[in-house]
Design an enzyme around this catalytic site. Structure first.
Site, PDB file in Angstrom:
ATOM      1  N   GLU A 110     -23.234  30.455 -51.210  1.00 42.78           N
ATOM      2  CA  GLU A 110     -23.280  31.528 -50.156  1.00 42.78           C
ATOM      3  C   GLU A 110     -24.378  30.997 -49.063  1.00 42.78           C
ATOM      4  OE1 GLU A 110     -21.196  33.622 -48.889  1.00 42.78           O
ATOM      5  OE2 GLU A 110     -20.036  34.002 -50.629  1.00 42.78           O
ATOM      6  N   ARG A 140     -24.003  29.411 -45.498  1.00 44.11           N
ATOM      7  CA  ARG A 140     -24.505  30.406 -44.267  1.00 44.11           C
ATOM      8  C   ARG A 140     -25.741  29.727 -43.653  1.00 44.11           C
ATOM      9  NH1 ARG A 140     -22.132  36.335 -45.605  1.00 44.11           N
ATOM     10  NH2 ARG A 140     -20.958  35.807 -47.154  1.00 44.11           N
ATOM     11  N   THR A 153     -17.144  25.604 -43.522  1.00 42.65           N
ATOM     12  CA  THR A 153     -16.558  26.916 -43.714  1.00 42.65           C
ATOM     13  C   THR A 153     -16.988  28.201 -43.460  1.00 42.65           C
ATOM     14  OG1 THR A 153     -15.169  27.816 -45.625  1.00 42.65           O
ATOM     15  CG2 THR A 153     -17.651  27.417 -46.182  1.00 42.65           C
ATOM     16  N   GLU A 188     -10.589  34.544 -41.046  1.00 43.63           N
ATOM     17  CA  GLU A 188      -9.700  33.471 -41.166  1.00 43.63           C
ATOM     18  C   GLU A 188      -8.448  33.382 -40.409  1.00 43.63           C
ATOM     19  OE1 GLU A 188     -10.899  35.419 -43.751  1.00 43.63           O
ATOM     20  OE2 GLU A 188     -12.077  33.745 -44.556  1.00 43.63           O
ATOM     21  N   ASP A 216     -10.301  28.641 -52.235  1.00 41.91           N
ATOM     22  CA  ASP A 216     -10.355  28.134 -50.543  1.00 41.91           C
ATOM     23  C   ASP A 216     -10.694  27.110 -50.241  1.00 41.91           C
ATOM     24  OD1 ASP A 216     -12.522  29.580 -51.137  1.00 41.91           O
ATOM     25  OD2 ASP A 216     -11.893  31.347 -49.561  1.00 41.91           O
TER      26      ASP A 216
HETATM   27  C1  DMJ Z   1     -16.826  32.990 -45.238  1.00 43.70           C
HETATM   28  O1  DMJ Z   1     -18.224  33.479 -45.829  1.00 43.70           O
HETATM   29  C2  DMJ Z   1     -16.528  31.900 -45.502  1.00 43.70           C
HETATM   30  O2  DMJ Z   1     -15.428  31.512 -44.540  1.00 43.70           O
HETATM   31  C3  DMJ Z   1     -15.937  31.372 -46.949  1.00 43.70           C
HETATM   32  O3  DMJ Z   1     -15.458  30.250 -46.932  1.00 43.70           O
HETATM   33  C4  DMJ Z   1     -14.990  32.372 -47.424  1.00 43.70           C
HETATM   34  N1  DMJ Z   1     -14.757  33.376 -46.490  1.00 43.70           N
HETATM   35  C5  DMJ Z   1     -15.766  33.952 -45.792  1.00 43.70           C
HETATM   36  C6  DMJ Z   1     -15.304  35.087 -44.753  1.00 43.70           C
HETATM   37  O4  DMJ Z   1     -14.206  35.542 -45.013  1.00 43.70           O
END
Ligand code: DMJ
Length: 566
Positions: A174, A178, A553, A465, A303
């Protein structure tokens, strides 16, 4: 008073079926006078009881609008300004939303991890680095909110990323996507060297995660001691969604250690044994590097592992064939085993989940999986896979309907379908707790109408998403429908989740209770991703063009490498 005859429901053979109201009332009065006291009391009590039953039933229906499926509203709420068509007006509205969310954060939670947007308080649930502030940096820059950007940078250069709040262990994945991702892209936009120094500090603070027998990382790090927290297993999304960030850090600092360390995970999983070519059960045993158990999913915990195969290929200027091959194997596997369509709406495709042996199918489609259409569309262009673009369009339709067919026009966390055998129940999966058994009987009629039905978790937590996919689909196909869908979603967010301070997650998308559904939470990805993708959806396609940037992501754009790696 009308003289029309009334129909009596009870009659004897010697009484006429139809009589005038006056005769009827006269007969009742005569019977009342003839009756004894007990009969009168019983009649009055009976009448009162019937009234009470009616009152209770009406009240119960009014008090529990969440029971059952009331169906979608026929009109958009009046204050949602659905009619706005102009791109720049839509873009300005999204920018206003960002300004609103940011100013609430600034006023009530500046420097803290998250604003609690209903109670106007804050939390430090990510260790206290100020994750909302860091995740927002590049969105502020992209939207031209320059004063806000400068103030945030001044704060972030003062944060000591070698420390977290006492006793806290930092989630590796995370904070890479981020915090490291946010700092790297803010650096590339502003060229403020202090941001690169801070990015390196985050990268270094979390690098001990990789100190394991295999090089597969532990999921948490105690940055105060500089040591990772030993664990038996980690999921593929956690271990395999840090490579882009560490590679970019290597590129910008000239230090290859970051990339080489993270790349080891890819090499191990590439050769690990799998139940089906290209499909990975989510859990990796850290000591052996084997894929041990868990579901196979393009939703939560799986994912972004798949997403990063494609994105590293793009980032490397299509020079690293390993990523192309792995991505194509996974997409082929997904198409073979995981894509189905609704029994009732054959045009409604979805990607379900599999058990660890790739034999049992779970007919559930997660909101998290709605990044897949965007990934497929991007991959179809880069790798010349036209069928993937067709599937991307079909899945985007379903993702939009997950919003469009609820009472609030917000999407739940997931929807369920029946499988073709008519069992409709997700198989129970090892090591998962979130597969619910949903009563099929209760859901069937709604599924017939909508193609899918809702499970018990009906919350919308401001996830990005679907709007991410809409932005990519629009840019790749040029079809303006995707912009209209994005605008409708934005209007629903404005209508249902806005608070005086910012925006809040919503408890039940089928409830139009409004305020009582606000759960006092605003994840940083709402500012980092949801609002950014909406803004880019309404911006010219060459603004942060998909030819020049690859988005991590968490929606942080990284410049594609200038020259391919040697
Ligand atoms: C985000 O923190 C990122 O996109 C992660 O890959 C999975 N999804 C969350 C938001 O839904």
């Amino acid at each position: 008073m009308s003289g029309k005859p009334i129909v009596r429901s009870v009659h004897s053979d010697d009484e006429p079926l139809l009589e005038s109201p006056a005769t009827f009332r006269g007969r009742l009065r005569a019977r009342w006078h003839r009756a004894d006291r007990t009969a009168r009391v019983v009649s009055v009590l009976f009448a009162l009881m019937m009234c009470a039953v009616v009152v209770v039933r009406v009240a119960m229906e009014a008090m529990s609008p969440r029971d059952g499926w009331p169906g979608p509203p026929t009109t958009i709420p009046p204050d949602a300004e659905e009619g706005v068509k102009d791109d720049s007006a839509r873009r300005d509205a999204v920018r206003d939303a960002m300004r609103h969310a940011w100013s609430g954060y600034r006023q009530h939670a500046f420097g803290k991890d998250e604003l609690l947007p209903v109670s106007n308080s804050s939390n430090t649930k990510w260790g206290g680095w100020g994750v909302t502030l860091i995740d927002s940096l590049d969105t502020l820059h992209i939207m031209g909110l320059n004063e806000e950007f400068r103030e945030a940078v001044t704060h972030v250069v003062g944060v000591d990323f070698k420390k977290a709040k006492a006793g806290y262990t930092t989630p590796f994945f995370e904070m890479i996507i981020r915090s490291l991702g946010g700092l790297l892209s803010a650096y590339e936009m502003s060229l403020d060297r202090r941001l690169l120094d801070k990015a390196r500090e985050v990268g270094d603070a979390l690098l001990p995660a990789f100190k394991t027998e295999t090089g597969i990382p532990y999921p948490r790090v105690d940055v105060n001691t500089g040591k990772a927290v030993p664990a038996d297993r980690v999921c593929i999304a956690e271990a395999g969604t840090v490579q882009l960030e560490y590679w970019k850090l290597s590129e910008l600092t000239g230090n290859p250690v970051y990339h080489n360390t993270a790349q080891r995970v890819v090499d191990i999983l590439d050769t690990a044994s799998k139940p089906y070519k290209g499909l990975y059960p989510i859990w990796i045993d850290i000591r052996s590097g084997k894929l041990v158990s868990g579901q196979i999913t393009f939703g939560g915990m799986g994912d972004s592992w798949y997403e990063y195969m494609l994105k590293q290929y793009i980032y490397s200027r299509r020079s690293e064939d390993q990523y192309r091959r792995m991505y194509e194997e996974s997409i082929d596997g997904m198409r073979d085993k995981m894509v189905r369509h609704s029994v009732y709406d054959p045009g409604m495709y979805y990607v379900g989940d599999l058990d660890s042996t790739a034999t049992k199918f779970s007919p559930r489609f997660q909101h998290l999986t709605c990044f897949v259409p965007g990934m497929l569309a991007l991959g179809s262009r880069v790798l010349d896979r036209p069928d993937d673009l067709e599937l991307a369009k079909q899945l985007t339709y379903t993702c939009f309907q997950m919003y469009n067919r609820t009472s609030t026009r917000l999407s739940p966390e997931y929807v369920q379908f029946r499988d073709a055998s008519d069992k409709g129940i997700a198989p129970s999966q090892e090591n998962t707790t979130d597969f619910e058994i949903v009563s099929l009987a209760a859901a069937k009629s709604k599924e017939r109408e909508d193609g899918f039905y809702l499970g018990p978790n009906r919350s919308y937590i401001l996830r990005p998403e679907t709007v991410e996919s809409l932005m990519i689909l629009y840019r790749i196909t040029g079809d303006a429908t995707y912009k209209d869908w994005g605008w409708q979603i934005f209007c629903a967010i404005e209508r249902w989740t806005k608070t005086p301070a910012a925006y809040s997650a919503y408890g039940d998308v089928m409830s139009t209770d409004g305020g009582s559904q606000l759960t006092d939470s605003m994840e940083s990805f709402f500012l980092a991703e949801t609002l950014k993708y909406l803004y880019l959806l309404f911006s010219p396609a060459d603004y942060y063009s998909l030819d020049e940037y690859v988005f991590n992501t968490e929606a942080h754009p990284f410049k594609i490498m200038r020259t391919p790696p040697p």
